[in-house]
Design a protein around this motif. Structure first.
Motif, PDB file in Angstrom:
ATOM      1  N   SER A 192      68.806  65.819 -35.263  1.00 30.37           N
ATOM      2  CA  SER A 192      67.877  66.008 -34.140  1.00 30.37           C
ATOM      3  C   SER A 192      67.504  67.473 -34.023  1.00 30.37           C
ATOM      4  CB  SER A 192      68.517  65.523 -32.831  1.00 30.37           C
ATOM      5  OG  SER A 192      67.663  65.776 -31.732  1.00 30.37           O
ATOM      6  N   GLY A 193      66.206  67.738 -34.013  1.00 31.26           N
ATOM      7  CA  GLY A 193      65.700  69.095 -33.871  1.00 31.26           C
ATOM      8  C   GLY A 193      64.195  69.068 -34.002  1.00 31.26           C
ATOM      9  N   HIS A 194      63.554  70.232 -33.896  1.00 32.69           N
ATOM     10  CA  HIS A 194      62.091  70.233 -34.070  1.00 32.69           C
ATOM     11  C   HIS A 194      61.709  70.256 -35.544  1.00 32.69           C
ATOM     12  CE1 HIS A 194      62.164  74.654 -34.639  1.00 32.69           C
ATOM     13  NE2 HIS A 194      62.979  74.686 -33.616  1.00 32.69           N
ATOM     14  N   GLU A 195      62.688  70.510 -36.414  1.00 25.58           N
ATOM     15  CA  GLU A 195      62.519  70.315 -37.855  1.00 25.58           C
ATOM     16  C   GLU A 195      63.782  69.604 -38.353  1.00 25.58           C
ATOM     17  OE1 GLU A 195      59.575  71.474 -38.490  1.00 25.58           O
ATOM     18  OE2 GLU A 195      59.426  72.923 -36.842  1.00 25.58           O
ATOM     19  N   VAL A 196      63.623  68.583 -39.196  1.00 22.89           N
ATOM     20  CA  VAL A 196      64.760  67.856 -39.756  1.00 22.89           C
ATOM     21  C   VAL A 196      64.536  67.729 -41.261  1.00 22.89           C
ATOM     22  CG1 VAL A 196      66.098  65.708 -39.738  1.00 22.89           C
ATOM     23  CG2 VAL A 196      65.102  66.575 -37.601  1.00 22.89           C
ATOM     24  N   PHE A 197      65.592  67.959 -42.036  1.00 29.56           N
ATOM     25  CA  PHE A 197      65.463  67.917 -43.493  1.00 29.56           C
ATOM     26  C   PHE A 197      66.519  67.005 -44.101  1.00 29.56           C
ATOM     27  CE2 PHE A 197      66.744  69.604 -47.691  1.00 29.56           C
ATOM     28  CZ  PHE A 197      65.568  69.324 -48.380  1.00 29.56           C
ATOM     29  N   PHE A 198      66.053  66.106 -44.981  1.00 29.13           N
ATOM     30  CA  PHE A 198      66.927  65.223 -45.743  1.00 29.13           C
ATOM     31  C   PHE A 198      66.941  65.710 -47.189  1.00 29.13           C
ATOM     32  CE2 PHE A 198      65.330  62.847 -42.155  1.00 29.13           C
ATOM     33  CZ  PHE A 198      66.428  62.123 -41.710  1.00 29.13           C
ATOM     34  N   GLY A 199      68.112  66.172 -47.648  1.00 27.62           N
ATOM     35  CA  GLY A 199      68.210  66.747 -48.978  1.00 27.62           C
ATOM     36  C   GLY A 199      68.648  65.758 -50.039  1.00 27.62           C
ATOM     37  N   ASN A 200      68.124  65.922 -51.243  1.00 31.46           N
ATOM     38  CA  ASN A 200      68.495  65.107 -52.405  1.00 31.46           C
ATOM     39  C   ASN A 200      68.449  63.615 -52.088  1.00 31.46           C
ATOM     40  OD1 ASN A 200      68.861  67.497 -53.785  1.00 31.46           O
ATOM     41  ND2 ASN A 200      71.095  67.398 -53.811  1.00 31.46           N
ATOM     42  N   VAL A 201      67.250  63.139 -51.773  1.00 33.16           N
ATOM     43  CA  VAL A 201      67.031  61.743 -51.392  1.00 33.16           C
ATOM     44  C   VAL A 201      66.907  60.877 -52.651  1.00 33.16           C
ATOM     45  CG1 VAL A 201      65.516  60.148 -50.151  1.00 33.16           C
ATOM     46  CG2 VAL A 201      65.873  62.481 -49.283  1.00 33.16           C
ATOM     47  N   GLU A 202      67.584  59.756 -52.646  1.00 38.11           N
ATOM     48  CA  GLU A 202      67.526  58.830 -53.778  1.00 38.11           C
ATOM     49  C   GLU A 202      66.100  58.304 -53.975  1.00 38.11           C
ATOM     50  OE1 GLU A 202      69.921  58.082 -55.803  1.00 38.11           O
ATOM     51  OE2 GLU A 202      71.648  58.958 -54.764  1.00 38.11           O
ATOM     52  N   ILE A 203      65.677  58.191 -55.212  1.00 40.77           N
ATOM     53  CA  ILE A 203      64.374  57.623 -55.534  1.00 40.77           C
ATOM     54  C   ILE A 203      64.515  56.104 -55.583  1.00 40.77           C
ATOM     55  CG2 ILE A 203      62.455  57.582 -57.153  1.00 40.77           C
ATOM     56  CD1 ILE A 203      62.900  60.304 -55.859  1.00 40.77           C
ATOM     57  N   THR A 204      63.796  55.412 -54.720  1.00 38.39           N
ATOM     58  CA  THR A 204      63.878  53.955 -54.642  1.00 38.39           C
ATOM     59  C   THR A 204      62.856  53.315 -55.588  1.00 38.39           C
ATOM     60  OG1 THR A 204      62.253  53.801 -52.859  1.00 38.39           O
ATOM     61  CG2 THR A 204      64.549  54.160 -52.216  1.00 38.39           C
ATOM     62  N   PRO A 205      63.008  52.024 -55.894  1.00 34.53           N
ATOM     63  CA  PRO A 205      62.020  51.350 -56.758  1.00 34.53           C
ATOM     64  C   PRO A 205      60.595  51.435 -56.221  1.00 34.53           C
ATOM     65  CG  PRO A 205      63.991  50.017 -56.587  1.00 34.53           C
ATOM     66  CD  PRO A 205      64.168  51.156 -55.620  1.00 34.53           C
ATOM     67  N   SER A 206      60.445  51.460 -54.896  1.00 35.28           N
ATOM     68  CA  SER A 206      59.104  51.535 -54.296  1.00 35.28           C
ATOM     69  C   SER A 206      58.548  52.949 -54.286  1.00 35.28           C
ATOM     70  CB  SER A 206      59.136  50.999 -52.866  1.00 35.28           C
ATOM     71  OG  SER A 206      59.892  51.868 -52.024  1.00 35.28           O
ATOM     72  N   GLY A 207      59.408  53.940 -54.537  1.00 38.84           N
ATOM     73  CA  GLY A 207      58.964  55.328 -54.465  1.00 38.84           C
ATOM     74  C   GLY A 207      58.761  55.811 -53.047  1.00 38.84           C
TER      75      GLY A 207
END
Length: 238
Positions: A192-207
């Motif tokens: 929670s914040g005014h900016e949120v970052f998700f690092g090293n996200v898995e690549i799904t079949p749908s992209g």
């Protein structure tokens, strides 16, 4: 989930979405479409990763919207850009980053990490400011190792979320290494914040991966996730 309807100055009322957290976007009655005609004007900023601590715009990047009516624009020294996007529900701005060293990061460095801006017309017309970021090569190593807690993985995606409105927890349904946020001026662990970052996200079949939150929000849903690329997204939390 129920939405309580209230009068909102210069905006139409938001209505609850069927998925429990998306909303029919309110329309900013002062929205200025400029010279975009049947296309949709998108203004925003393209700034450095740590701009909250010390403001730093990314100058001379080129952002381009492809498709009928889409145009491109070069970012100003303060990072601002102004262009037209096709009249479609969503799309992506391709970003060509400057080749010169940043003029306002310490240490000076270049931006080479591929970056895109994913936009949604509902978010644009709700009056939310689009804010997108990139990270210098010098900062990338220290940020991932010291803040995210793992090295940058070029085979995974990176998802940056700019939050408009009162912050609350942001979720992403794809696997990822870590989540950090800015509540004031510094990155720290959290969702929670005014900016949120998700690092090293898995690549799904749908992209894609689905961004969500509790309550009413405009802009949640599937977003593109590309290997080695920062995907910038803006949410308007109502």
């Amino acid at each position: 989930m129920r939405c309580a309807l209230a009068l909102i100055p210069i905006l139409t009322l938001a209505a609850c979405g069927d998925d429990g957290n998306s909303c029919q976007a309110p329309v900013d009655e002062t929205f200025d479409n400029g010279t975009c005609g049947t296309a949709v004007r998108l203004t925003g900023e393209f700034v450095d990763w740590d701009t909250d601590a010390t403001f730093c715009g990314i100058n001379a990047a080129t952002l381009a919207a492809t498709g009928t009516g889409g145009t491109s624009d070069g970012s100003n020294p303060n990072g601002r850009f102004d262009l037209c996007t096709p009249d479609a529900e969503q799309g992506t701005l391709t970003v060509t980053e400057p080749t010169a060293m940043s003029e306002c990061t310490i240490p000076q460095s270049i931006y080479t990490t591929p970056t895109i801006v994913y936009y949604q017309q509902d978010v644009i017309k709700s009056g939310a400011l689009y804010s997108a970021r990139s990270i210098t090569d010098a900062r990338k190593a220290t940020f991932f190792n010291d803040v995210v807690g793992v090295p940058f993985d070029g085979t995974k995606g990176q998802v940056f979320v700019h939050v408009v409105g009162t912050p609350r927890d942001i979720t992403l349904d794809a696997g990822h290494a870590g989540v950090v946020a800015i509540k004031a001026t510094a990155w720290e662990p959290g969702t929670s914040g005014h900016e949120v970052f998700f690092g090293n996200v898995e690549i799904t079949p749908s992209g894609t991966a689905v961004i969500g939150t509790s309550g009413c929000a405009v802009g949640v849903g599937p977003v593109p996730v590309l290997a080695g690329t920062i995907t910038n997204v803006t949410l308007n939390l109502l």
